[in-house]
Design a protein around this motif. Sequence first.
Motif, PDB file in Angstrom:
ATOM      1  N   SER A  61      19.483  20.464   9.820  1.00 38.18           N
ATOM      2  CA  SER A  61      20.522  20.846  10.330  1.00 38.18           C
ATOM      3  C   SER A  61      20.788  22.289  10.416  1.00 38.18           C
ATOM      4  O   SER A  61      21.688  22.954  11.178  1.00 38.18           O
ATOM      5  N   LEU A  62      20.183  22.779   9.350  1.00 43.22           N
ATOM      6  CA  LEU A  62      20.130  24.222   9.256  1.00 43.22           C
ATOM      7  C   LEU A  62      19.264  25.168  10.211  1.00 43.22           C
ATOM      8  O   LEU A  62      20.186  26.130  10.805  1.00 43.22           O
ATOM      9  N   ILE A  63      18.249  24.493  10.745  1.00 40.42           N
ATOM     10  CA  ILE A  63      17.511  25.067  11.786  1.00 40.42           C
ATOM     11  C   ILE A  63      18.294  24.728  13.233  1.00 40.42           C
ATOM     12  O   ILE A  63      18.539  25.793  13.958  1.00 40.42           O
ATOM     13  N   TYR A  64      19.066  23.575  13.100  1.00 37.84           N
ATOM     14  CA  TYR A  64      19.885  23.331  14.226  1.00 37.84           C
ATOM     15  C   TYR A  64      21.134  24.554  14.596  1.00 37.84           C
ATOM     16  O   TYR A  64      21.343  25.038  15.491  1.00 37.84           O
ATOM     17  N   GLY A 112      14.719  17.781  15.863  1.00 37.65           N
ATOM     18  CA  GLY A 112      13.596  16.717  15.510  1.00 37.65           C
ATOM     19  C   GLY A 112      13.958  16.106  14.188  1.00 37.65           C
ATOM     20  O   GLY A 112      13.402  14.919  13.991  1.00 37.65           O
ATOM     21  N   GLY A 113      14.546  16.734  13.284  1.00 35.76           N
ATOM     22  CA  GLY A 113      14.925  16.119  12.020  1.00 35.76           C
ATOM     23  C   GLY A 113      16.160  15.535  12.000  1.00 35.76           C
ATOM     24  O   GLY A 113      16.466  14.649  11.039  1.00 35.76           O
ATOM     25  N   THR A 114      16.942  15.588  12.699  1.00 31.79           N
ATOM     26  CA  THR A 114      18.507  15.165  12.739  1.00 31.79           C
ATOM     27  C   THR A 114      18.687  13.912  13.508  1.00 31.79           C
ATOM     28  O   THR A 114      19.051  12.900  12.926  1.00 31.79           O
ATOM     29  N   LYS A 115      17.936  13.705  14.561  1.00 35.23           N
ATOM     30  CA  LYS A 115      18.180  12.648  15.585  1.00 35.23           C
ATOM     31  C   LYS A 115      17.468  11.485  14.836  1.00 35.23           C
ATOM     32  O   LYS A 115      18.215  10.380  15.042  1.00 35.23           O
ATOM     33  N   PRO A 116      16.351  11.296  14.355  1.00 37.36           N
ATOM     34  CA  PRO A 116      15.724  10.011  13.991  1.00 37.36           C
ATOM     35  C   PRO A 116      16.280   9.680  12.486  1.00 37.36           C
ATOM     36  O   PRO A 116      16.264   8.609  12.219  1.00 37.36           O
ATOM     37  N   ASN A 117      16.945  10.501  11.893  1.00 37.80           N
ATOM     38  CA  ASN A 117      17.249  10.318  10.436  1.00 37.80           C
ATOM     39  C   ASN A 117      18.839   9.851  10.223  1.00 37.80           C
ATOM     40  O   ASN A 117      19.323   9.287   9.325  1.00 37.80           O
ATOM     41  N   ILE A 118      19.620  10.455  11.125  1.00 37.70           N
ATOM     42  CA  ILE A 118      21.172  10.385  10.767  1.00 37.70           C
ATOM     43  C   ILE A 118      21.497   9.118  11.024  1.00 37.70           C
ATOM     44  O   ILE A 118      22.509   8.208  10.313  1.00 37.70           O
ATOM     45  N   SER A 119      21.161   8.579  12.036  1.00 32.49           N
ATOM     46  CA  SER A 119      21.546   6.995  12.681  1.00 32.49           C
ATOM     47  C   SER A 119      21.023   5.891  11.342  1.00 32.49           C
ATOM     48  O   SER A 119      21.567   5.100  11.037  1.00 32.49           O
ATOM     49  N   THR A 120      19.670   6.122  11.211  1.00 31.65           N
ATOM     50  CA  THR A 120      18.911   5.210  10.190  1.00 31.65           C
ATOM     51  C   THR A 120      19.537   5.482   8.737  1.00 31.65           C
ATOM     52  O   THR A 120      19.660   4.377   8.061  1.00 31.65           O
ATOM     53  N   PHE A 121      19.962   6.828   8.542  1.00 33.65           N
ATOM     54  CA  PHE A 121      20.547   6.796   7.277  1.00 33.65           C
ATOM     55  C   PHE A 121      21.976   6.283   7.252  1.00 33.65           C
ATOM     56  O   PHE A 121      22.387   5.637   6.280  1.00 33.65           O
ATOM     57  N   GLY A 122      22.786   6.034   8.494  1.00 34.80           N
ATOM     58  CA  GLY A 122      24.040   5.380   8.526  1.00 34.80           C
ATOM     59  C   GLY A 122      23.846   4.165   8.257  1.00 34.80           C
ATOM     60  O   GLY A 122      24.603   3.056   7.310  1.00 34.80           O
TER      61      GLY A 122
END
Length: 543
Positions: A61-64, A112-122
Amino acid sequence: MAFYGIQSNLVNYLTSQLHEDTVSSVRNVNNWSGVVWITPLLGAYIADTYIGRFWTFTLSSLIYVMGMILLTMAASLKFMKPTCTNGICSKTSTSQIAFFYSSLYIIAIGAGGTKPNISTFGADQFDDFNPYEKNLKVSFFNWWMFSSFIGALCATLGLVYIQENLGWGLGYGIPTAGLLFSLVIFYIGTPIYRHKIRKTKSPARDLIRVPIAAFRNRKIQLPDNPSELHEFDTQDYIRSGKRQVLHSPAFRCLDKAAIKHGNGGDSKPPCTVTQVEGTKLVLGMALIWLVTLIPSTIWAQINTLFVKQGTTLDRSLSPSFRIPAASLGSFVTLSMLLSVPMYDRYFVPFMRRRTGNPRGITMLQRLGVGFVIQVMAIAIAYAVEVRRMHVIRVQHISGPKQIVPMSIFWLLPQYVLLGVADVFNAIGLLEFFYDQSPEDMQSLGTTFFTSGIGVGNFLNSFLVTLVDKVTGRNGERGWIGDNLNDCHLDYYYGFLMVISILNLGAFSWASSRYVYKRETKEVNEGCVEMETKALDTSLGLHA
């Protein structure tokens, strides 16, 4: 909103602000979108193997945010853009191009780090061992995508208008501020989040170990009874909190990795049936993934050729107001927003009563319906383009900036149908790849969804470039060109329609051979129940 605020109108920024030609701008949009959807492979691997979903999302998120700030600067600062005097614009400098594209690709790395992890984290917030929460989880991805669609709607309706009428800097600055605000809201909930514990140090290692072990045992005869293959006791899985995946008949050659050795002298123990089945699941998903590439290519038209096509049509809503061509993409989002509640609240319960399936229909049936609707959408796009070319011939239009006397709302049906199709195939794909992934590789599993979109964008970029070179050689009028009023875009849409129909046949074949995951789950102390998803054949009709 941040991503869609860039993607939905990027092709117009490249042509109007950086003065790129049509083919180059379409190619560059597709390449950037492809990277955005491919980099989640790395982000998911880091999450599943090293630092987990939460911290991977946090760092990314920081990179984004950094990329969004740099992009806003690129669009706001005058020395970052070519200057124009009396309608004559200077050539975009190398440093201007480098700064702009560096900003874009920093955003891609962050995605690359936000898209695969935020939905699965939810999805991790639901307990699979709690029947009530597991039932709620069935609807999670529907409503997850619903919230994403709201952001996309704000981008295609509001941000696109702001970008073209109030300034590109403001149009990129608003989603940057929105991104920062959403991150603050997310981190307020940190104390109550559930964090899924990794049970395997390197879950992706089995994808290499199983084929190697199967090859090493290639000359050994498989036992007739799968129960003779190596597997831990069910109680071992209960104590470790892991799920045991049951044997399936697919990819029988890999079962040789679980053959028990005749003597105890072998330093390498055989793989377990659960490890072998995890590899089988990934191979099966890879087969389904291959037949999603063409649909992803069709989806890529929304933000590229559909937008450029719209700029040639009459966009006037009043003498003083013209709708931005990219804003028509809001109808994709609107149709999604209307269709998701109808699907979840009416279609699923209706089909559940008829089929007994908690999801109403199987996941592959859902994908099949979406792909059929998508074929209908590209067929309509082809018919509308044929109509546009007819008007051009009748009106003797040839100039690149001449407006075709045909309302932009002729494009509306193709946008609406693609939105409805996405309720079935986009949400369905995300749910399918999460549900069918091995337990310790669910972030990596969802990258089948994101990478399919990414490769679809690369494929569209390749097709556009190839078609332009092949059809435009020797000075002939090509299918795609800078002047859409003097080319054959209808031929290209016809080509996409044909390959979509062929791909639908390939999907039917692949789905008829897919075997759903079968696993056990603990329901009481020491008691085990088998959660079975049967063989899905003929688009899942028997599941």
